[in-house]
Write an enzyme that holds these catalytic residues in place. Structure first.
Site, short mmCIF file in Angstrom:
data_model
loop_
_atom_site.label_atom_id
_atom_site.label_comp_id
_atom_site.label_asym_id
_atom_site.label_seq_id
_atom_site.Cartn_x
_atom_site.Cartn_y
_atom_site.Cartn_z
N LYS A 143 0.84 -1.22 0.00
CA LYS A 143 0.00 0.00 0.00
C LYS A 143 0.87 1.26 0.00
O LYS A 143 0.63 2.18 -0.76
CB LYS A 143 -0.92 0.03 1.24
N ARG A 145 11.99 -5.58 5.04
CA ARG A 145 11.69 -4.17 4.71
C ARG A 145 12.56 -3.20 5.52
O ARG A 145 12.73 -3.34 6.72
CB ARG A 145 10.21 -3.91 4.98
P1 AMP Z 1 0.73 0.71 8.76
O1 AMP Z 1 1.91 1.60 8.57
O2 AMP Z 1 -0.46 1.13 7.96
O3 AMP Z 1 1.07 -0.76 8.60
O4 AMP Z 1 0.28 0.89 10.30
C1 AMP Z 1 1.14 0.55 11.36
C2 AMP Z 1 0.34 0.44 12.64
O5 AMP Z 1 -0.26 1.72 12.94
C3 AMP Z 1 -0.81 -0.55 12.61
O6 AMP Z 1 -0.40 -1.88 12.90
C4 AMP Z 1 -1.72 0.03 13.68
O7 AMP Z 1 -1.23 -0.27 14.98
C5 AMP Z 1 -1.56 1.53 13.47
N1 AMP Z 1 -2.55 2.06 12.49
C6 AMP Z 1 -2.31 2.61 11.27
N2 AMP Z 1 -3.44 2.99 10.67
C7 AMP Z 1 -4.44 2.68 11.54
C8 AMP Z 1 -5.86 2.81 11.49
N3 AMP Z 1 -6.49 3.33 10.42
N4 AMP Z 1 -6.57 2.37 12.58
C9 AMP Z 1 -5.97 1.85 13.64
N5 AMP Z 1 -4.64 1.68 13.75
C10 AMP Z 1 -3.87 2.09 12.71
#
Ligand code: AMP
Length: 221
Positions: free
Chosen positions: A13, A127
């Site tokens: 993403k 990563r």
């Molecule tokens: P990501 O970088 O999108 O993989 O997000 C890393 C971490 O941030 C996730 O595992 C969640 O703990 C938190 N996080 C990111 N976006 C969200 C969201 N929309 N809702 C809840 N937690 C989020």
């Protein structure tokens, strides 16, 4: 154009959102990046979010929804945006919907990056991310020229705490629980596009652009 990228952790993403943001000249809004910045800066929000993130759990909606709506209130999103990592559940999708409807706007398309579990584990365990410009590398598949230094800006590269294998498995479990209702929500509206994301990033990007072009062409006719 207002786009959402959905997909499991490691589906790509962030990589695709960055490339599309450049291609379409739209802001890339990643709730994960905003949260990590708050954790790094030790803000009140960051302190609240940190433990959930380290365990691979979702940060509570009460924190994330407000944070995202504040970001969408900024002027650069008027022409559109690319959301990466939000919504993560139906409640978040509905909150986003309500906010956009109040402004007579809507999400145009939701791109769902479909990826298999072995690919996710390989991608995330290798990563590396730039601490300065958030560029993404992979230890084996896309290594930086100099060890742990960003080719683009010279920033230090790091491995995310939550990219450890056991946390990745937890994140995948959380994703599987929440994803289907979200996919159904957008599919019912006829705005969901499924894209196979096991291939390398350039191939997936070409496919997304092809789909966006045919979507735009169909709207003109
Ligand atoms: P990501 O970088 O999108 O993989 O997000 C890393 C971490 O941030 C996730 O595992 C969640 O703990 C938190 N996080 C990111 N976006 C969200 C969201 N929309 N809702 C809840 N937690 C989020």
């Amino acid at each position: 154009m207002r786009l959402i990228l959905l997909g499991a952790p490691g589906a790509g993403k962030g990589t695709q959102a960055k490339a599309l943001a450049k291609e379409l000249s739209l802001p890339h809004i990643s709730t994960g990046d905003i949260l990590r910045k708050n954790v790094a800066d030790s803000t009140e929000l960051g302190k609240k979010a940190k433990n959930y993130m380290n365990k691979g759990e979702l940060v509570p909606d009460a924190i994330v929804i407000g944070m995202l709506l504040d970001r969408l209130a900024e002027a650069d999103t008027d022409k559109g945006f690319i959301l990466d990592g939000f919504p993560r559940n139906l409640n978040q999708a509905k909150a986003l919907d309500t906010m956009l409807t109040e402004r007579n706007k809507q999400i145009d398309l939701v791109i769902n990056l479909e990826v298999s579990e072995p690919v996710v584990i390989t991608r995330l365990s290798g990563r590396l991310i730039c601490s300065k410009c958030q560029a993404i590398y992979h230890k084996k598949n896309n290594p930086p020229q100099n060890d742990m230094v960003c080719d683009k800006c010279g920033g230090a590269l790091y491995q995310r705490d939550d990219d450890k294998e056991e946390t990745v498995r937890k994140r995948l479990e959380v994703y599987r629980e929440e994803a289907q209702p979200l996919l159904d929500f957008y599919n019912d509206r006829g705005i969901l596009l499924n894209v196979s994301a096991d291939e390398e990033a350039g191939v997936v990007l070409d496919e997304i652009i092809r789909m966006l072009t045919s979507y735009n062409d169909s709207r003109k006719n």
